[in-house]
Scaffold this active site. Structure first.
Site, PDB file in Angstrom:
ATOM      1  N   GLY A  52       0.827  -1.218   0.000  1.00 25.57           N
ATOM      2  CA  GLY A  52       0.000   0.000   0.000  1.00 25.57           C
ATOM      3  C   GLY A  52       0.856   1.261   0.000  1.00 25.57           C
TER       4      GLY A  52
ATOM      5  N   VAL B  79       1.244   3.637   2.347  1.00 27.13           N
ATOM      6  CA  VAL B  79       2.044   3.809   3.568  1.00 27.13           C
ATOM      7  C   VAL B  79       3.129   2.746   3.631  1.00 27.13           C
ATOM      8  CG1 VAL B  79       1.985   3.775   6.105  1.00 27.13           C
ATOM      9  CG2 VAL B  79       0.169   4.934   4.828  1.00 27.13           C
TER      10      VAL B  79
ATOM     11  N   SER C 153      -1.935  -9.708  -3.425  1.00 24.24           N
ATOM     12  CA  SER C 153      -0.577  -9.384  -3.902  1.00 24.24           C
ATOM     13  C   SER C 153       0.465 -10.392  -3.444  1.00 24.24           C
ATOM     14  CB  SER C 153      -0.186  -7.962  -3.495  1.00 24.24           C
ATOM     15  OG  SER C 153      -0.547  -7.729  -2.181  1.00 24.24           O
TER      16      SER C 153
ATOM     17  N   CYS D 125      -2.850  10.864  10.843  1.00 26.57           N
ATOM     18  CA  CYS D 125      -1.867  11.737  10.177  1.00 26.57           C
ATOM     19  C   CYS D 125      -2.062  13.217  10.516  1.00 26.57           C
ATOM     20  CB  CYS D 125      -1.921  11.532   8.667  1.00 26.57           C
ATOM     21  SG  CYS D 125      -3.588  11.507   7.997  1.00 26.57           S
TER      22      CYS D 125
ATOM     23  N   GLY E 246      -4.068  10.548   1.757  1.00 28.11           N
ATOM     24  CA  GLY E 246      -4.540  10.101   3.071  1.00 28.11           C
ATOM     25  C   GLY E 246      -5.628   9.049   2.953  1.00 28.11           C
TER      26      GLY E 246
ATOM     27  N   ARG F  51     -11.120  17.493   2.681  1.00 28.12           N
ATOM     28  CA  ARG F  51     -10.292  16.849   1.650  1.00 28.12           C
ATOM     29  C   ARG F  51     -10.152  17.822   0.482  1.00 28.12           C
ATOM     30  NH1 ARG F  51      -7.533  12.577   2.816  1.00 28.12           N
ATOM     31  NH2 ARG F  51      -9.331  11.282   3.377  1.00 28.12           N
TER      32      ARG F  51
ATOM     33  N   HIS G 297      -0.559  17.131   3.958  1.00 30.23           N
ATOM     34  CA  HIS G 297      -1.708  17.837   4.552  1.00 30.23           C
ATOM     35  C   HIS G 297      -1.294  19.238   5.012  1.00 30.23           C
ATOM     36  CE1 HIS G 297      -3.775  14.136   4.393  1.00 30.23           C
ATOM     37  NE2 HIS G 297      -3.774  13.778   5.660  1.00 30.23           N
TER      38      HIS G 297
END
Ligand code: A2P
Length: 333
Positions: free
Chosen positions: A15, A17, A43, A132, A163, A232, A239
């Site tokens: 992913g 992150v 995966s 985050c 995010g 968003r 951010h």
């Protein structure tokens, strides 16, 4: 502890992150001798290149932690964490969990290494990585609270699509190319959506509630007055946040700016005359929290406004998790 060679498992390695955690681990060169990269069956079998070597991604299963890991970083969503983090912890592994599953659990420390590293030693196998948008906020809030005692906070966030994971980034890219949205409830291209995570009965979103509750827990101020609006925006990564703070005590603005300059993990970028203030594209790829537009709020007795920007995938998730493990290895907590 530093002479020992450790074993680390990265869950959600494929992913956004997870892939960033791989980059951060390559940069940090911690004394970790063995790595395992895990994800879902989708995966499993694919290859990840790490430090010049190919690793096969394995499917996360109940027996994945039987071989004895020292550390696991989980970035595969709340449900995966809820099921597998306790299994990993029961086998002696210290879990740093990126999901919201355990953050408000009294027995789970919620840690930002620049802010409350002392909490790490209270772990019972699981340490939570905060949300985050909370991480980048508390880095400047902590030194200001220590010095001037925070009375109230108003958060307004401008959060990047990364995010929301790969599907969030896909929604923005598809929108630019005229394709319909799949991840967000409305097109994110050309829009600002005041809606991050699910709505609660009280009218707030879960994201806003996370910022409020997690800030209180990390600053150890359970009754701190905080409100938040999380938005968003069509930015790929990093951010931005407007943070309005009211203090108990008066402050000298120059001294407050120096306090931020001297605090760990912060870079002050505040030279309005030369158009210098934090922006997302400059924060990308870095682990610092950038603070600027530092100015008195004249509408209250002792108030200040900050503009705070950080890479939400690095400092807001992957780097914060790796920094926690680094602290444990270096035995500084
Ligand atoms: P996979 O690639 O196999 O789907 P992102 O937040 O960028 O969408 O990434 C989510 C990460 O979490 C991916 O690595 C994804 O793996 C992983 N993941 C999602 N569900 C599971 C699961 N049930 N077990 C293990 N990993 C999961």
């Amino acid at each position: 502890m530093e002479n020992k060679k450790y074993k680390l498992a990265l869950i959600g390695a494929t992913g956004l992150v997870g892939r960033t955690a791989i980059k951060v681990l390559e940069e940090k060169k911690l004394p970790i001798a063995e790595y395992a990269f895990l994800a879902s069956s989708r995966s499993a079998g694919s290859l990840i290149n790490f430090m010049g070597k190919d690793y096969t991604v394995c499917e996360l299963k109940e027996d994945s932690f039987d071989e004895g890991f020292d550390f696991a970083i989980f970035s595969a969503g709340g449900e995966t964490s809820k099921k597998f983090s306790p299994i990993a912890a029961s086998k002696g592994c210290i879990v740093v969990d990126n999901s919201s599953a355990f953050r408000m659990d009294k027995n789970v420390p919620l840690v930002v290494p620049e802010v409350n590293p002392e909490e790490i030693e209270n772990n019972q196998g699981i340490i939570a990585n905060p949300n985050c948008s909370t991480i980048q906020a508390v880095v400047p809030l902590k030194p200001l609270d220590d010095k001037y005692k925070i009375k109230r906070i108003i958060y307004s966030t401008y959060q990047a699509v990364s995010g929301a994971g790969k599907s969030g980034v896909d929604d923005l890219e598809n929108g630019i190319n005229g394709l319909p949205n799949k991840k967000f409830p409305h097109p994110i291209f050309n829009n600002c959506l005041p809606h991050i995570d699910a709505f609660l009965d009280n009218g707030y979103t879960k994201e806003e509630e996370k910022m409020i509750n997690e800030t209180r827990k990390i600053l150890n101020k359970p009754d701190l007055r905080i409100t938040a609006t999380a938005v968003r925006v069509p930015v790929v990564n990093s951010h931005s946040e407007s943070i309005n703070i009211e203090f108990e005590n008066d402050f000298d603005l120059k001294e407050l700016i120096d306090t931020l300059k001297n605090a760990p993990g912060i870079i002050v970028q505040d030279d309005a005359k030369n158009n210098i203030y934090p922006i997302a594209t400059n924060a990308n790829g870095h682990d610092y929290v950038y603070v600027g537009r530092i100015r008195r709020d004249y509408s209250v007795k002792y108030g200040v406004n900050l503009w705070v920007v950080a890479d939400n995938i690095r400092k807001g998730a992957a780097s914060n998790a790796v920094q926690i493990i680094e602290k444990i290895i270096k035995g500084s907590c």
